[in-house]
Design an enzyme around this catalytic site. Structure first.
Site, mmCIF file in Angstrom:
data_model
loop_
_atom_site.group_PDB
_atom_site.id
_atom_site.type_symbol
_atom_site.label_atom_id
_atom_site.label_comp_id
_atom_site.label_asym_id
_atom_site.label_seq_id
_atom_site.Cartn_x
_atom_site.Cartn_y
_atom_site.Cartn_z
ATOM 1 N N VAL A 14 40.292 66.691 46.105
ATOM 2 C CA VAL A 14 40.718 65.312 45.824
ATOM 3 C C VAL A 14 42.238 65.252 45.805
ATOM 4 O O VAL A 14 42.885 66.123 45.231
ATOM 5 C CB VAL A 14 40.169 64.846 44.453
ATOM 6 C CG1 VAL A 14 40.632 63.424 44.162
ATOM 7 C CG2 VAL A 14 38.647 64.907 44.438
ATOM 8 N N GLY B 205 37.009 71.726 44.293
ATOM 9 C CA GLY B 205 35.709 72.132 43.769
ATOM 10 C C GLY B 205 34.736 72.424 44.880
ATOM 11 O O GLY B 205 35.086 72.330 46.069
ATOM 12 N N TYR C 239 32.556 70.579 45.712
ATOM 13 C CA TYR C 239 32.312 69.295 46.381
ATOM 14 C C TYR C 239 33.322 69.024 47.480
ATOM 15 O O TYR C 239 33.122 68.208 48.364
ATOM 16 C CB TYR C 239 32.370 68.155 45.367
ATOM 17 C CG TYR C 239 33.689 68.117 44.618
ATOM 18 C CD1 TYR C 239 34.809 67.504 45.189
ATOM 19 C CD2 TYR C 239 33.849 68.731 43.383
ATOM 20 C CE1 TYR C 239 36.031 67.503 44.541
ATOM 21 C CE2 TYR C 239 35.055 68.719 42.726
ATOM 22 C CZ TYR C 239 36.152 68.118 43.307
ATOM 23 O OH TYR C 239 37.374 68.113 42.670
ATOM 24 N N GLY D 152 42.487 67.864 42.590
ATOM 25 C CA GLY D 152 41.153 68.361 42.231
ATOM 26 C C GLY D 152 40.625 69.253 43.343
ATOM 27 O O GLY D 152 40.899 69.034 44.519
ATOM 28 N N ASP E 124 24.810 64.114 34.077
ATOM 29 C CA ASP E 124 25.802 65.121 33.673
ATOM 30 C C ASP E 124 26.983 64.473 32.955
ATOM 31 O O ASP E 124 28.148 64.737 33.271
ATOM 32 C CB ASP E 124 26.292 65.901 34.904
ATOM 33 C CG ASP E 124 27.115 67.125 34.497
ATOM 34 O OD1 ASP E 124 27.936 67.603 35.302
ATOM 35 O OD2 ASP E 124 26.966 67.574 33.334
HETATM 36 C C1 LIG Z 1 26.839 64.111 45.614
HETATM 37 C C2 LIG Z 1 27.371 63.072 44.660
HETATM 38 C C3 LIG Z 1 28.535 63.309 43.943
HETATM 39 C C4 LIG Z 1 28.998 62.346 43.049
HETATM 40 C C5 LIG Z 1 28.285 61.148 42.888
HETATM 41 N N1 LIG Z 1 28.733 60.186 41.983
HETATM 42 N N2 LIG Z 1 27.869 59.545 41.147
HETATM 43 C C6 LIG Z 1 28.597 58.683 40.412
HETATM 44 C C7 LIG Z 1 28.016 57.759 39.351
HETATM 45 C C8 LIG Z 1 26.679 58.302 38.878
HETATM 46 C C9 LIG Z 1 28.948 57.643 38.177
HETATM 47 C C10 LIG Z 1 27.806 56.390 39.978
HETATM 48 C C11 LIG Z 1 29.952 58.792 40.761
HETATM 49 C C12 LIG Z 1 29.999 59.737 41.778
HETATM 50 N N3 LIG Z 1 31.104 60.199 42.511
HETATM 51 C C13 LIG Z 1 32.357 60.240 41.967
HETATM 52 O O1 LIG Z 1 32.608 59.925 40.820
HETATM 53 N N4 LIG Z 1 33.338 60.678 42.804
HETATM 54 C C14 LIG Z 1 34.719 60.670 42.307
HETATM 55 C C15 LIG Z 1 35.599 61.280 43.337
HETATM 56 C C16 LIG Z 1 36.997 60.891 43.007
HETATM 57 N N5 LIG Z 1 37.577 61.963 42.216
HETATM 58 C C17 LIG Z 1 38.553 61.706 41.340
HETATM 59 O O2 LIG Z 1 38.957 60.608 41.071
HETATM 60 O O3 LIG Z 1 39.051 62.888 40.792
HETATM 61 C C18 LIG Z 1 40.122 62.876 39.870
HETATM 62 C C19 LIG Z 1 40.420 64.352 39.615
HETATM 63 C C20 LIG Z 1 41.361 62.191 40.468
HETATM 64 C C21 LIG Z 1 39.702 62.192 38.592
HETATM 65 C C22 LIG Z 1 27.111 60.910 43.595
HETATM 66 C C23 LIG Z 1 26.646 61.877 44.489
#
Ligand SMILES: Cc1ccc(-n2nc(C(C)(C)C)cc2NC(=O)NCCCNC(=O)OC(C)(C)C)cc1
Length: 411
Positions: free
Chosen positions: A37, A32, A34, A30, A155
């Site tokens: 990954v 982005g 952000y 991944g 989102d």
């Molecule tokens: C700045 C910021 C960015 C993301 C989040 N956030 N919020 C949530 C809730 C609302 C579902 C609890 C979850 C996140 N963060 C994430 O989900 N981060 C995932 C990072 C891991 N990425 C990931 O697994 O990516 C592949 C491509 C392997 C699927 C919060 C704050």
């Protein structure tokens, strides 16, 4: 320095470095705004059976606002249907922040595109009868947990609904995530037929947001879940609307997206949505659509029955139309949706959304940095046409359109 140097040296020597703990060279999945990954395995346990991890390297250095928000939020949350933060690594030398998550091989964007492509080649892939119901149940459980902790997602869309793969102990479990915006140009160029999952789309945005509502609400998340339910049933985005070519104005009002919603749902009457005239962009709405007579004969029931043969009396349709109430006050809460008859009827929702079916989707592709060629003329071409134009993700697995579909894709 506020700590004595010797003690700092000692701490620094002891601190586990992320590159010592994990193998992630060439395993980027991944990319982005952000950060990036990686799909990693702990170096320690050599046995391949141990689950994989998603290692997110946060963009920039030091504790940015978004890094703080993500860490502060995720470390408090623990639910089987919400992505879980396992570990935080702070690299003191580079001031880099790394977050460790469980790795999810699949997501609804890729899964739905797989089925849509299979339909095009008439190579239908069989799915359990409770597939949609199981996914919907777990999304609502996860969102109910977030909402009861006063966390709004804001989102929700297929790309943010992850599903654990065959090698995970949680095979077939939904994990709600927020992958943020991905840059568009790390993907090799392929036809524009598929819109990249993370282009900013308005397809899942509730009508009140498009009409200038100033605050996100739980009801806005439930509208998006309704859109996802329809897309699981039909393999098509319910409120698909062509992506703008130029950078969008910052206005929340999007006439084309509203037009699409009205041509599916009909136009909201005073009785349907009492507070509509109080929304900031109501004036624009009247100017563009008048009294909406031209949408009088449209309705969700008509759309779903004519286009997909769905019965308007089925409990599946009833839940869908509750979630897609135009008036946010009429949408069910996540708990009310979970109590709907739909989830009490046979077939019941399953913990593994694939049940014991083979998982037909491919694994995520690794992204090579070379594909990030800055001088690629085509890239410049698309770039000049505005950042909303996506180059379809090469990562999208298309089923092999030949007769002999291999038995297992994920082995
Ligand atoms: C700045 C910021 C960015 C993301 C989040 N956030 N919020 C949530 C809730 C609302 C579902 C609890 C979850 C996140 N963060 C994430 O989900 N981060 C995932 C990072 C891991 N990425 C990931 O697994 O990516 C592949 C491509 C392997 C699927 C919060 C704050």
């Amino acid at each position: 320095a506020w700590m004595d140097a010797d003690f700092r040296r000692q701490l620094s020597a002891q601190r586990e470095r992320v590159e010592d703990a994990f193998e992630f060279e060439g395993r980027k999945v991944g990319r982005g705004s952000y950060g990036q990954v990686f799909k990693t395995k702990p170096r320690s346990c050599a046995d391949a059976s141990a689950g994989d991890y998603a290692l997110k390297q946060i963009e920039g250095s030091g504790l940015s606002m978004s890094a703080c928000r993500e860490i502060a939020l995720l470390r408090e949350l623990k639910h089987p249907n919400v992505i879980s933060l396992k570990q935080v690594y702070l690299a003191h030398e580079t001031r880099q922040i790394w977050l460790l998550f469980d790795y999810a091989e699949h997501d609804l964007w890729r899964m739905i595109n797989f089925h849509a492509s299979a339909k095009k080649c008439n190579s239908q892939v069989s799915l359990p009868p409770n597939f949609t119901k199981s996914i919907m149940h777990q999304i609502l459980c996860g969102i109910h947990y977030l909402h009861s902790n006063w966390v709004l997602h804001r989102d929700l869309k297929p790309a943010n609904i992850l599903v654990m793969g065959a090698t995970s102990p949680e095979r077939g479990r939904v994990k709600i995530a927020d992958l943020g915006l991905a840059r568009l140009f790390h993907q090799p160029l392929t036809p524009l037929t598929e819109i990249d999952p993370v282009v900013v789309t308005f397809w899942y945005r509730a009508p009140e947001l498009l009409l200038g509502a100033r605050h996100y609400t739980k009801a806005i998340d439930l509208w998006a879940i309704g859109c996802i339910m329809a897309e699981l049933i039909t393999d098509k985005p319910l409120f698909y609307c062509k992506q703008e070519e130029d950078i969008k104005t910052s206005s929340p009002y999007n006439r084309d997206q509203l037009e699409r919603i009205f041509s599916v749902m009909g136009f909201p009457s005073q009785q349907d949505w009492r507070d509509l005239p109080h929304l900031p962009k109501y004036g624009d709405l009247v100017r563009n659509f008048g009294t909406g007579q031209q949408y009088a004969r449209f309705s969700l029931g008509r759309h779903m029955s004519r286009s997909f043969g769905m019965s308007e009396t089925s409990s599946e349709f009833r839940l869908l139309s509750r979630l897609l109430a135009m008036d946010p006050l009429r949408r069910p809460s996540a708990r009310e949706a979970l109590e709907d008859r739909y989830f009490l009827e046979e077939p019941r929702p399953a913990a593994d959304v694939f049940n014991d079916f083979d998982i037909p989707y491919g694994k995520r592709d690794f992204i090579s940095d070379s594909s990030d060629n800055k001088d690629d003329p085509a890239r410049l071409h698309f770039a000049s046409r505005g950042r909303h134009l996506a180059v379809a993700s090469q990562q999208q697995q298309r089923p092999i359109c030949s007769q002999q579909l291999p038995h297992r894709f994920d082995s």
